[in-house]
Design an enzyme around this catalytic site. Sequence first.
Site, PDB file in Angstrom:
ATOM      1  N   HIS A   1      -4.759 -12.529  -5.490  1.00  0.00           N
ATOM      2  CA  HIS A   1      -5.096 -11.452  -4.551  1.00  0.00           C
ATOM      3  C   HIS A   1      -6.590 -11.548  -4.266  1.00  0.00           C
ATOM      4  O   HIS A   1      -7.410 -10.850  -4.864  1.00  0.00           O
ATOM      5  CB  HIS A   1      -4.743 -10.083  -5.146  1.00  0.00           C
TER       6      HIS A   1
ATOM      7  N   HIS B   1       0.831  -1.217   0.000  1.00  0.00           N
ATOM      8  CA  HIS B   1       0.000   0.000   0.000  1.00  0.00           C
ATOM      9  C   HIS B   1       0.866   1.268   0.000  1.00  0.00           C
ATOM     10  O   HIS B   1       0.679   2.179   0.819  1.00  0.00           O
ATOM     11  CB  HIS B   1      -0.950   0.011   1.194  1.00  0.00           C
TER      12      HIS B   1
ATOM     13  N   ASP C   1      -4.213  -9.671   0.025  1.00  0.00           N
ATOM     14  CA  ASP C   1      -5.496  -9.030   0.334  1.00  0.00           C
ATOM     15  C   ASP C   1      -5.873  -9.196   1.803  1.00  0.00           C
ATOM     16  O   ASP C   1      -6.526  -8.320   2.362  1.00  0.00           O
ATOM     17  CB  ASP C   1      -6.631  -9.542  -0.560  1.00  0.00           C
TER      18      ASP C   1
ATOM     19  N   ASP D   1      -1.692  -5.188  -4.545  1.00  0.00           N
ATOM     20  CA  ASP D   1      -1.789  -3.942  -3.776  1.00  0.00           C
ATOM     21  C   ASP D   1      -0.405  -3.388  -3.464  1.00  0.00           C
ATOM     22  O   ASP D   1      -0.082  -3.054  -2.316  1.00  0.00           O
ATOM     23  CB  ASP D   1      -2.595  -4.141  -2.490  1.00  0.00           C
TER      24      ASP D   1
ATOM     25  N   HIS E   1      -6.826  -2.512  -5.032  1.00  0.00           N
ATOM     26  CA  HIS E   1      -6.628  -1.093  -4.752  1.00  0.00           C
ATOM     27  C   HIS E   1      -6.009  -0.362  -5.937  1.00  0.00           C
ATOM     28  O   HIS E   1      -6.297   0.816  -6.156  1.00  0.00           O
ATOM     29  CB  HIS E   1      -5.738  -0.921  -3.515  1.00  0.00           C
TER      30      HIS E   1
END
EC number: 3.1.-.-
Length: 617
Positions: free
Chosen positions: A158, A14, A189, A53, A89
């Site tokens: 994911h 992230h 995830d 992500d 994301h």
Amino acid sequence: MDREIRILHTADTHLGYRQYHSEVRRQDFFKAFETVIKDAVDMQVDAVVHAGDLFDSRNPTLEDLLETMNVLSRLKVANIPFFGIVGNHESKQSTQWLDLFEEMGLAGRLGKAPKMVGDVAIYGIDSVPKSKIPLFDYSGFEIPESLPENCRKLLVMHQIMQPSPFPDWDCAEVIENLPFKADAVLLGDYHEYEKIKVGESWVTYSGSTERNSASEKEPRSYSIITLSGEGLEISRRTIPTRNFLFITAKVDGEEKPFEQIFSTVNEHLEEIPESVVFLDVSGDSSSVLSFSEIEEYLLSKGALVVKVKDARVKEGIPEEVIKVAFHDPDRAVAEELRRMSLNDGGLIVDEVIRSPDVPRSRVDEETENRLLGLIEAIDFKDPDFMIKIPVSHVSPVDPSSSVSSIESSGSVSPIDSVSTVSPSSPSSSAIIKEPEELKPPGAAEEIENPKPAGVTEFTAAVAAKSETLMPPVRIQRSESLNESLNKIFEKHDVVPESPETAGSIAGSVETAVEDEISKVTPDSGVITAPQSSSPVSFSDNSQTGFSAISPPESIPSPEILKENSEADADEKPVDGKLSEEKPVGVPDKATKTVKQSHRKGKEKSAVPRQYNLGDYL
């Protein structure tokens, strides 16, 4: 296998997440990713696999991209490949960020064609929306003939897989439908570390590299997958991250609640500096607290971020007031689409816009092609074909209702003394009736034009021989005729002394009316009405003190009308202009100024065009 293969498995980094609107927290996520890459270089792993992500947003900033490329370049220098898939994301409709990094030689995007690391084949499946999971196509996976017999195969995904909490997909179903035997499924995830065995395959989550929420209290980590001839081994490595400190302060109802809270906070003074502090205040709720003061106190002790929560329960209110259940977003969208009752075209547009397989640049083109195909498939000659048009909520107006309301009314306005004449009936005569009641000279008021009736009501009223009704709006705009009639009835100071004088006044009135009508010339485009069989006559009304216009009891001959008109010949218009001499009983118009624009003909004539004489009366 010829040799042992070690693969670093990480996920959910992230990058670019500015948690709690803090720039320091954004840097923390990059530092955690740098720690993983540094460990990979130090351990000299054979490859780094990222399970989705990589970024927190599908639109990372330029600064985030530059920092990410800087970190990945360290792997390239160490000759360690970086493979990844697209998470939910960061997923874009067209080209993904991994494609950009692949073009730059910094990464490789996993898919249905395997990426080889020694004798290990690595496949990948990008994040699949929950609504599309039942339609997932398991075909298309490539199994090259050049693969060695003892080749190990890994699948990277994911998804939230069963038996993990709140699963979207059954992992056993995936493993069973794959065209190859997967030795392990490396997942992303889910932000906690997990390792289970489904059938003969290992299934593992590496967990996230940083805390994305206060609920993630476990240490952050990544995994090392070791493959050899003896089998497969999964080991976990933790990552040092910023401290999340949780403090609970209880207020027992004393007069100084702040002192109780600060006393509890002071017990953690050594842990507070550079920490993200979560303070829960519980106990008595009678005292009023200023959370801003509590936050300022914690920040003064060195806390990076402070979050204060009032956990006090008010008297008489149970702890569980409302139970909140979170539904799946895809299911909520499907329910909303059903509620909207979209037709086939609307469903096509929705499907194209939300499809990840359609690039954003081709949304318009794809939508147009799909809609054209739908239209071509429709048989418009089918007798059962029908187009539904929404019915207006406005109630239709019955023209007869207006006429009936007028006929049912017993009173008629004094201004309604002019009988209406249909333009389509040239043989009808226009009769001006005498007013029933006349006000004294001192009480004369200006006559206002009532709201004109519509054309439909106007025609219906004449056909039904109803009481007097004003003509349509075009008559209201006739300024010259209205002004003449108004001023005639307002002129009460002229009182005839004898029948002879009254007769002269009647003649003057007749002349004034004829003068106004004579202004309408053929040059103006006005079509005059034909001669009526019942011409207008004038009668004397000596009781009221002025001459009024009324229907005649007997029709005079044309010779009498001609003699009356010749008596006032000197006041007839000459060359289309009125005489400057003031007729008896008619206001003086010579004193009225005329606008320059009227002289030059810049504005429209006050008399409407293309109407007969009945329209002006």
